[in-house]
Design a protein around this motif. Structure first.
Motif, PDB file in Angstrom:
ATOM      1  N   UNK A 164       0.674  -0.015  -9.800  1.00 21.90           N
ATOM      2  CA  UNK A 164      -0.152  -0.939  -9.033  1.00 21.90           C
ATOM      3  C   UNK A 164      -1.536  -0.354  -8.767  1.00 21.90           C
ATOM      4  N   UNK A 165      -1.590   0.909  -8.365  1.00 22.20           N
ATOM      5  CA  UNK A 165      -2.882   1.525  -8.091  1.00 22.20           C
ATOM      6  C   UNK A 165      -3.736   1.627  -9.356  1.00 22.20           C
ATOM      7  N   UNK A 195       0.822  -1.201   0.000  1.00 24.08           N
ATOM      8  CA  UNK A 195       0.000   0.000   0.000  1.00 24.08           C
ATOM      9  C   UNK A 195       0.864   1.262   0.000  1.00 24.08           C
ATOM     10  N   UNK A 196       0.196   2.392  -0.244  1.00 29.04           N
ATOM     11  CA  UNK A 196       0.918   3.660  -0.312  1.00 29.04           C
ATOM     12  C   UNK A 196       1.538   4.016   1.040  1.00 29.04           C
ATOM     13  N   UNK A 237       6.548   4.589   4.325  1.00 28.97           N
ATOM     14  CA  UNK A 237       7.329   4.187   5.493  1.00 28.97           C
ATOM     15  C   UNK A 237       8.693   3.651   5.084  1.00 28.97           C
ATOM     16  N   UNK A 238       8.715   2.829   4.044  1.00 30.00           N
ATOM     17  CA  UNK A 238       9.988   2.275   3.565  1.00 30.00           C
ATOM     18  C   UNK A 238      10.906   3.395   3.061  1.00 30.00           C
ATOM     19  N   UNK A 239      10.326   4.322   2.324  1.00 33.37           N
ATOM     20  CA  UNK A 239      11.157   5.428   1.797  1.00 33.37           C
ATOM     21  C   UNK A 239      11.682   6.295   2.937  1.00 33.37           C
ATOM     22  N   UNK A 240      10.857   6.551   3.935  1.00 35.08           N
ATOM     23  CA  UNK A 240      11.294   7.333   5.093  1.00 35.08           C
ATOM     24  C   UNK A 240      12.417   6.613   5.835  1.00 35.08           C
ATOM     25  N   UNK A 241      12.305   5.291   5.999  1.00 37.53           N
ATOM     26  CA  UNK A 241      13.355   4.523   6.668  1.00 37.53           C
ATOM     27  C   UNK A 241      14.658   4.557   5.869  1.00 37.53           C
ATOM     28  N   UNK A 242      14.565   4.528   4.549  1.00 35.96           N
ATOM     29  CA  UNK A 242      15.769   4.616   3.712  1.00 35.96           C
ATOM     30  C   UNK A 242      16.475   5.950   3.915  1.00 35.96           C
TER      31      UNK A 242
END
Length: 468
Positions: A226-227, A178-179, A184-189
């Motif tokens: 995907x969306x 999901x978006x 969250x993944x991009x923020x963690x990177x």
């Protein structure tokens, strides 16, 4: 010097009085607005970190592989081929670069390469779990190679192999999650890159910013695809549901229409029964009292049945059904129907039995008579809508105790109107319902030359038969 000095015993009192007279506020105090803003910011930061931790700690959900529903087998195998190819290339290249260029121990290099490359295969079914493994391995690798002998002049904390594998993982992740998870993944990177900048900014060569930007682009593009695919799939599902509902509504409308027509047929006979039962005591002299009471009971039951039928008809009849109050047509009206169709531009040939046979048909059940007329009417209506200008042949024949109806039209000579290209199926549904009502059979379908055929077989039910 002496003029600026003050006695030690009086200096504090003098200074405190002086400061009290000129300072606007004590240094430890602050406006209530600034304190509230800081508290709100701290609360928002804690909530954000809590949401990030909850997203990262959420258990992964196993899903089907990418393109698992594709019909072609090679399409279903394509994601495996691509990911396997990247893994087989990244694994040995990472080991080689870490040992020869960065001068990392061979065992450590092999472990890092395996942890950074092999989870890509897992990303086909559980991309979030694969990202957790790869992300932890990449961060651990950054710390391990920070003091490597061959680090000078080379990328840190991410090696080129890490960037390539991570971008592939971002694509696989964006196509499944999901978006909110992608953000969250991009923020963690970005947070990991910032951490390394704070730990040892002089060793960084800007690859942190490069990976942050490229991973964001990969997540954005794959997430958008995907969306869009999800939206198209939902649209197809909604169209399928709408088509099913439209077909069901069409069937119900046709059944209601048939019920209204049957009411007119049955109501006539019930009216006759009522009149005969009411007039029997006056027409037949010398009837005993029980017989008169029986006739009165029959008439009352018939009137009650008529009342109930009219009440049901009021429920079934739509606002547009005012024309249904007219007498229902039969096979004797076929010439008028053919004449109206010819005026509409459709050449029609009617082949029917002789007049004597038609008089014989007049003695059959009104339901069969009405159904036969409606079948021909619906067939001609479909020709007008879908095959304008096509030559049409109508054939009525008798076979033992059955009436055979055959309506065949050729290919259209004119292009159908756009609004008439796709019908709702009222004609075919109505035919099937009417034939089922009288216990007959119907066969409809296209012809090899581009025409269409409607063939129905109806039993010739007598008026006074129980089946009729």
């Amino acid at each position: 010097m002496s003029s600026t000095s003050t006695p030690r015993g009086h200096g504090p009192d003098h200074d405190s009085n002086h400061d009290h007279d000129h300072d606007p506020a004590p240094p430890v105090s602050e406006p209530d607005g600034a304190g509230a803003a800081r508290r709100h910011a701290a609360t928002a930061l804690r909530e954000g970190l809590g949401a990030l931790g909850a997203a990262l700690a959420a258990p992964p959900v196993r899903s089907e592989p990418l393109l698992a529903r594709a019909q072609q087998r090679w399409v279903r195998l394509l994601p495996y081929v691509i990911v396997l190819g990247f893994t087989l290339v990244l694994l040995p290249v990472t080991v080689t670069v870490l040992t020869q260029d960065y001068k990392v121990n061979g065992a450590i290099a092999g472990a890092l390469a395996s942890a950074q490359s092999l989870p890509l295969l897992l990303a086909l079914t559980q991309p979030l779990l694969a990202w957790r493994i790869v992300f932890a391995a990449d961060v651990l690798g950054g710390f391990l190679i920070m003091n490597a002998p061959g680090l000078d002049g080379r990328s840190w904390p991410w090696t080129p192999m890490v960037v390539v594998g991570y971008l592939l993982l971002m694509v696989l992740l964006g196509l499944r999650e999901s978006r909110r998870t992608l953000f969250t993944v991009w923020f963690a990177t970005g947070a990991a890159g910032l951490l390394f900048e704070l730990v040892s900014g002089e060793r960084s060569d800007g690859i942190n910013l490069l990976l942050f930007v490229l991973s964001g682009v990969a997540l954005l593009v794959s997430g958008t695809l995907r969306e869009r695919g999800d939206a198209e799939r939902r649209l197809v599902e909604q169209e399928t549901i709408s088509e099913a509902e439209r077909s069901r509504r069409t069937l119900l409308e046709e059944r209601a229409r048939i019920a209204r027509e049957l009411h007119d047929v049955v109501a006539h006979h019930m009216s006759v029964i009522t009149v005969q039962a009411d007039s029997a005591p006056y027409r037949l002299e010398g009837l005993p009292h029980p017989v008169r009471a029986e006739f009165e009971s029959i008439a009352a039951s018939a009137r009650e049945s008529l009342t109930e039928m009219r009440r049901l008809l009021a429920v079934l009849r739509s606002e547009e059904a005012a024309g249904d109050l007219a007498p229902q047509p039969g096979l004797d009206r076929l010439p008028h129907l053919v004449e109206a169709t010819v005026r509409a531009g459709i050449p029609v040939d009617l082949s029917r039995p002789e007049l004597a046979v038609l008089r014989q048909l007049a003695d059959v059940s009104p339901a069969v008579d009405l159904s036969a007329y409606r079948i021909v009417q619906e067939a001609l209506s479909n020709v007008i809508r879908h095959a304008p200008g096509a030559r049409t042949e109508i054939t009525l024949t008798l076979d033992a105790n059955r009436l055979l109806i055959l309506v065949v039209n050729g290919p259209p000579t004119e292009r159908p109107a756009p609004l008439e290209g796709d019908g709702t199926g009222h004609g075919l549904v109505g035919m099937k319902e009417r034939v089922r009502l009288v216990g007959g059979t119907v066969d409809v379908g296209p012809l090899p030359d581009g025409g269409f055929r409607v063939a129905a077989r109806l039993p010739l039910l007598e008026k006074d038969s129980g089946t009729a």
